[in-house]
Design an enzyme around this catalytic site. Structure first.
Site, mmCIF file in Angstrom:
data_model
loop_
_atom_site.group_PDB
_atom_site.id
_atom_site.type_symbol
_atom_site.label_atom_id
_atom_site.label_comp_id
_atom_site.label_asym_id
_atom_site.label_seq_id
_atom_site.Cartn_x
_atom_site.Cartn_y
_atom_site.Cartn_z
ATOM 1 N N GLY A 94 5.641 3.372 0.213
ATOM 2 C CA GLY A 94 6.300 4.296 -0.716
ATOM 3 C C GLY A 94 5.556 4.338 -2.031
ATOM 4 O O GLY A 94 4.339 4.169 -2.057
ATOM 5 N N SER A 112 0.860 -1.192 0.000
ATOM 6 C CA SER A 112 0.000 0.000 0.000
ATOM 7 C C SER A 112 0.888 1.232 0.000
ATOM 8 O O SER A 112 2.113 1.129 0.011
ATOM 9 C CB SER A 112 -0.880 -0.005 1.245
ATOM 10 O OG SER A 112 -0.077 0.295 2.374
ATOM 11 N N LYS A 113 0.252 2.393 0.030
ATOM 12 C CA LYS A 113 0.989 3.660 -0.013
ATOM 13 C C LYS A 113 2.027 3.767 1.091
ATOM 14 O O LYS A 113 3.030 4.445 0.929
ATOM 15 C CB LYS A 113 0.000 4.822 0.112
ATOM 16 C CG LYS A 113 -0.710 5.108 -1.189
ATOM 17 C CD LYS A 113 -1.244 6.538 -1.193
ATOM 18 C CE LYS A 113 -2.264 6.699 -2.295
ATOM 19 N NZ LYS A 113 -3.632 6.858 -1.792
ATOM 20 N N ARG A 114 1.742 3.097 2.213
ATOM 21 C CA ARG A 114 2.710 3.126 3.327
ATOM 22 C C ARG A 114 4.095 2.665 2.876
ATOM 23 O O ARG A 114 5.095 3.025 3.451
ATOM 24 C CB ARG A 114 2.261 2.155 4.435
ATOM 25 C CG ARG A 114 1.279 2.687 5.400
ATOM 26 C CD ARG A 114 1.004 1.665 6.484
ATOM 27 N NE ARG A 114 0.626 0.353 5.954
ATOM 28 C CZ ARG A 114 1.374 -0.740 6.058
ATOM 29 N NH1 ARG A 114 2.525 -0.705 6.679
ATOM 30 N NH2 ARG A 114 0.946 -1.884 5.557
#
Ligand code: GLU
Length: 503
Positions: A256, A252-254
């Site tokens: 990067g 996920s966006k976490r």
């Protein structure tokens, strides 16, 4: 296999992330390998979350990624329209047919009723599923309420049985109908449910293979139920594994950069990302080749080498491939791709990059700084010593002032500076001759000779070879750039007083 037809069916509700990009790529590779058709279908029936700008971005991102499609909303094709919001009439037609034939029924339950049912089931520790209340309504009664204008959804009657298919990635897969409540086909507002629209479209568009993420495995039995009710033959299914981050949680966006747009923003080359994503869950028959051109990928791609276990996204490997592709890219393309990053950093103006001489010079700049960079957005930092030279900061800086403070280095620079200042234009050959002369004069050689020179000329203790940098400084100084690049003499003329070289 004749007439293979596959589709990529994104919902335009956000940027294309890695998982969807890989789904699109595998569909494209499969279609191209089989000489079949690759269809792009926009699943925009979620009116609240779908946005036109996302669709535009999606098409642009896919093109950047290097995929082309044979049929789609922008191209048309024999099964147009390719946007679900333009097919509502088709969904309504088949839903009515299903009701008529007794495979579906109208459901008048309100959102509140359904929510209460759900909450009750959850409280009792049961899997929530529709109770089937409206299924028991007499068809005449339902028809009467409909005609009276009461809002109604259309639901499919699930008939007790098992739903089984041979998944081309997961092998034999089966679900019992017990876990499936009668699913909604068309909502009361006329919008179709995903599990229904997808079947109508895949069938009418003559899709032979549905290749998609395995988050859709549990949707497949619902879709099979629709195929069965309509008396249609389902396509083959291949569900691709989840992509995990290095910490083994869902990517996920976490973690990067995860969208095509963010990789593009970082300056990852599309061919590097394509090569990388092709290897995420698939490998060529020899099990080891890692650098594959699009035609090699197309030639070698097959679904039986797709693995079902989750694939871990490895940014380091992507960077490795990107370094490779940056190295082999044409210098002119590299310069063109690097220019926007230099513009963003304020080092050049957009107009500069239009000038042919500047572009040739940029090719040399990129060539000089590229080594060891993972992606193009790191270019401005690596090229800083070309565009920014601050003599005072060099003379006083933490890393560089030892050169000013060291007697041996001062001796070298005292001999070196006037010789360079006597030149009108410094070539690298001339620079070598001067360095030789300084060596003779001072007895310093190797690092003792070149390190102080590097620091004085570049303002940094390390960086690209002087052989590359000196012509870049000298040529840059003569170019009509919006922001002036300092030549070697100009740098030293500023350095000498800042370092109090002659005091
Ligand atoms: N619109 C669905 C998605 O984006 C498509 C799923 C499918 O390929 O059937 O997940």
């Amino acid at each position: 296999m004749a007439n293979v037809r596959v589709r990529f069916a994104p919902s335009p509700t956000g940027y294309v992330h890695v998982g969807n990009a890989r789904t699109a790529l595998f569909n494209w590779l499969f279609a191209r390998h089989q000489g079949g058709a690759f269809v792009l279908r926009i699943e925009d029936t979620d009116v609240e979350r779908s946005k036109e700008e996302y669709e535009r971005q999606l098409l642009e991102d896919l093109r950047w990624f290097g995929l082309d499609w044979d049929e789609g909303p922008d191209k048309g094709g024999p099964f147009a329209p390719y946007r679900q919001s333009e097919r509502l009439e088709v969904y309504a037609r088949f839903a009515a047919q299903l009701v008529e034939r007794g495979h579906a029924y109208y459901c008048f339950c309100s959102a509140e009723q359904l929510e209460a049912e759900r909450a009750e089931a959850l409280k009792a520790g049961r899997q929530p599923r529709y109770s089937g209340r409206c299924r028991k309504l007499a068809p005449e009664e339902a028809a009467r309420r409909r005609t009276a204008g009461e809002p109604a959804a259309t639901r499919l009657k699930i008939v007790a049985s098992a739903f089984t298919w041979h998944d081309l990635v997961h092998g034999p897969t089966s679900f019992s109908s017990e876990v499936i409540g009668d699913p909604i086909l068309v909502r009361s507002d006329g919008h179709p449910a995903y599990n229904y629209a997808v079947v109508i479209d895949d069938h009418l568009m003559e899709i032979t293979h549905v290749i998609r993420g395995d988050d859709h495995i549990s949707n497949t039995p619902r879709q099979l139920a629709v195929y069965r009710a309509l008396g249609w033959e389902p396509p083959a299914f291949a569900h691709l594994s989840t992509i995990l981050g290095a910490d083994r949680t869902r990517l996920s966006k976490r973690h990067g950069a995860t969208s095509l747009e963010s990789f593009r923003g970082l300056g990852i080359l599309p061919e590097a990302l394509r090569n990388y994503l092709a290897l995420l869950g698939w490998s060529p028959a020899d099990g080891k080749t890692e650098i594959l051109s699009p035609s090699e990928l197309i030639e070698q791609f097959s679904l039986d080498r797709v693995i079902k276990s989750p694939a871990v996204f490895d940014a380091e490997k992507l960077h490795w491939l990107n370094r490779h592709y940056m190295k082999v890219a044409l210098p002119s393309r590299r310069a063109e791709l690097a220019a926007p990053f230099l513009v963003d950093a304020g080092y050049i103006a957009p107009a500069d990059a239009e000038d042919a001489a500047v572009r040739t010079w940029l090719e040399r700049v990129v060539d000089a700084v590229l080594k060891n960079l993972d992606h193009l957005s790191q270019i401005p930092a690596a090229a800083r010593l070309i565009f920014e030279y601050d003599a005072a900061a060099t003379a006083a800086g933490e890393e560089t002032r030892h050169v000013v403070e060291d007697a041996g280095a001062r001796e070298v620079l005292k001999a070196f500076v006037p010789k360079v200042l006597a030149e009108t234009q410094l070539t690298y050959e001339r620079f070598r001759e001067i360095a030789k002369a300084v060596q003779k004069e001072t007895g310093k050689k190797g690092k003792d000779l070149f390190h102080p020179i590097r620091v004085a000329v570049t303002g940094a203790v390390s960086g690209p070879e002087l052989e590359k940098l000196i012509p870049i400084f000298e040529e840059g100084a003569r170019l009509p750039l919006v922001r002036h690049v300092k030549g070697v003499a100009e740098r030293l003329r500023e350095f000498a007083p800042a370092a109090k070289l002659y005091l």
